[in-house]
Design an enzyme around this catalytic site. Structure first.
Site, PDB file in Angstrom:
ATOM      1  N   CYS A 125       0.819  -1.220   0.000  1.00 22.07           N
ATOM      2  CA  CYS A 125       0.000   0.000   0.000  1.00 22.07           C
ATOM      3  C   CYS A 125       0.855   1.274   0.000  1.00 22.07           C
ATOM      4  CB  CYS A 125      -0.905  -0.013   1.239  1.00 22.07           C
ATOM      5  SG  CYS A 125      -1.837   1.511   1.435  1.00 22.07           S
ATOM      6  N   TYR A 182      -4.700   4.843  -9.575  1.00 19.74           N
ATOM      7  CA  TYR A 182      -5.865   4.067  -9.101  1.00 19.74           C
ATOM      8  C   TYR A 182      -7.096   4.425  -9.931  1.00 19.74           C
ATOM      9  CZ  TYR A 182      -3.594   1.992  -5.049  1.00 19.74           C
ATOM     10  OH  TYR A 182      -2.792   1.225  -4.247  1.00 19.74           O
TER      11      TYR A 182
HETATM   12  N1  LIG Z   1      -6.992   7.633   3.216  1.00 17.37           N
HETATM   13  C1  LIG Z   1      -6.255   6.497   3.420  1.00 17.37           C
HETATM   14  C2  LIG Z   1      -6.333   5.541   2.244  1.00 17.37           C
HETATM   15  C3  LIG Z   1      -5.712   4.228   2.574  1.00 17.37           C
HETATM   16  C4  LIG Z   1      -6.101   3.138   1.583  1.00 17.37           C
HETATM   17  O1  LIG Z   1      -6.866   3.374   0.615  1.00 17.37           O
HETATM   18  N2  LIG Z   1      -5.593   1.916   1.828  1.00 17.37           N
HETATM   19  C5  LIG Z   1      -5.922   0.767   0.982  1.00 17.37           C
HETATM   20  C6  LIG Z   1      -4.683   0.013   0.559  1.00 17.37           C
HETATM   21  S1  LIG Z   1      -3.699   0.868  -0.606  1.00 17.37           S
HETATM   22  C7  LIG Z   1      -6.725  -0.237   1.770  1.00 17.37           C
HETATM   23  O2  LIG Z   1      -6.411  -0.551   2.901  1.00 17.37           O
HETATM   24  N3  LIG Z   1      -7.774  -0.790   1.150  1.00 17.37           N
HETATM   25  C8  LIG Z   1      -8.608  -1.817   1.715  1.00 17.37           C
HETATM   26  C9  LIG Z   1     -10.054  -1.564   1.353  1.00 17.37           C
HETATM   27  O3  LIG Z   1     -10.332  -0.626   0.625  1.00 17.37           O
HETATM   28  O4  LIG Z   1     -10.903  -2.326   1.809  1.00 17.37           O
HETATM   29  C10 LIG Z   1      -4.832   6.915   3.727  1.00 17.37           C
HETATM   30  O5  LIG Z   1      -4.195   7.624   2.936  1.00 17.37           O
HETATM   31  O6  LIG Z   1      -4.377   6.571   4.797  1.00 17.37           O
END
Ligand SMILES: N[C@@H](CCC(=O)N[C@@H](CS)C(=O)NCC(=O)O)C(=O)O
Length: 310
Positions: A63, A189
């Site tokens: 991530c 993305y």
């Molecule tokens: N706003 C968050 C975004 C984090 C994010 O989108 N993480 C993704 C991985 S790249 C995630 O954990 N996705 C799991 C999901 O969407 O269920 C940040 O910047 O901390």
């Protein structure tokens, strides 16, 4: 995702889309801040005083957002102050999973931390998570906040000689962040998860337009802003280092690779050579993680290239 504290099985990393089929990222929901004396930060509640060993950072090495926080932790020499837990790279049918369970919280999946923090939580269980062992709750799950917190929130526990967001450079850093996030960090993305040709093409153009700007900018300079590494470099680096391995193929950002841009390639190498940074990057996790996204790669085949990453 979690709906009122219950895991719903229709989990898909393809998130909400807007009317044009464009990818929409969920807003983060825990926004408290660790501060040197426990006073409230810019958002959220008071009560999270900087203490050695009190906080744990949960990340996925695939991530880019979580990796920002890992980089800031390293650069501020907070490794002995804030512990790290790494989830498995592949997405399970219940989201992020701990390979051998999480001894700290007794959880199998990351979403359990969210329901421990808020038993009625609705939303995606994303990384990064900054966890407070003392109160058993999530301090913050927004990487941009966590990077700033690591920069100044830990006071004397962090390395004061490193400033990732120096006062004098803030407006320039903010300006780069505001361009790089939509066009590049989230741009890839938007390309990868677009559900219409139009949304994909818009994102694709944004990605390669900003890469051209960055290539020209970095021809004459070592770092994005001023003459030192700042938060803006952290945000750029996490996307660049994943680009040729994952975004070029899986996300269809295939006009060029980073290796085709001499200044960006030199910059990427320079960043990787900054002490502490290389160890925050796992090409293996990045490849396995991205290519396990079933909606984009149903058979889960992981490519062998590119040559430098095989
Ligand atoms: N706003 C968050 C975004 C984090 C994010 O989108 N993480 C993704 C991985 S790249 C995630 O954990 N996705 C799991 C999901 O969407 O269920 C940040 O910047 O901390």
């Amino acid at each position: 995702m979690l709906v009122e504290g219950k895991w719903t099985q229709d989990w898909q990393p393809v998130q909400a889309t807007d009317a044009k089929g464009g990818f929409v990222r969920q807003a983060s929901s825990f926004r408290n801040w660790v501060t040197p004396d426990g006073r409230a930060g810019p958002t959220g509640c008071a009560g999270f005083r900087a203490e050695r060993g009190r906080y744990q950072l949960y990340v996925a090495l695939i991530c880019p957002w979580a990796s920002r926080t890992l980089m800031a932790r390293k650069l501020k020499h907070l490794d002995v102050v804030v512990g790290v837990t790494i989830v498995e790279p592949e997405l399970s049918d219940q989201g992020w999973r701990f390979a051998h369970g999480d001894t700290l919280t007794g959880s199998t999946y990351l979403h359990e931390l969210y329901t421990r923090a808020d038993k009625c939580f609705t939303g995606r269980a994303t990384v990064p998570v900054l966890w407070d062992k003392t109160t058993g709750t999530i301090v913050n799950n927004e990487s941009a906040d966590i990077v700033r917190m690591f920069n100044t929130g830990f006071g004397a526990l962090a390395d004061a000689t490193v400033d990732l967001y120096p006062e004098a450079l803030r407006s320039e850093i903010d300006a780069w962040n505001a361009r790089i996030y939509p066009a590049l960090n989230n741009g890839v993305y938007r390309a990868g998860f677009a559900t219409t040709q139009l949304a994909y093409e818009e994102a694709f153009r944004d990605v390669f337009a900003i890469l051209a700007v960055l290539e020209a900018h970095l021809e004459q300079r070592a770092f994005l802003v001023g003459d030192r590494l700042t938060e803006a470099d952290i945000r750029l680096f996490v996307t660049l280092v994943r680009f040729d391995v994952a975004y070029h193929g899986l996300f269809k950002c295939n006009l060029k690779r980073i290796i085709d841009y001499p200044a960006l390639t030199a910059y990427l190498t320079r960043m990787l050579d900054v002490p502490g940074i290389r160890e925050t990057v796992s090409i293996e996790h990045i490849k396995r993680g991205y290519y396990s996204i079933k909606a984009l790669n149903p058979n889960g085949i992981v490519p062998l290239g590119p040559k430098w990453a095989s």
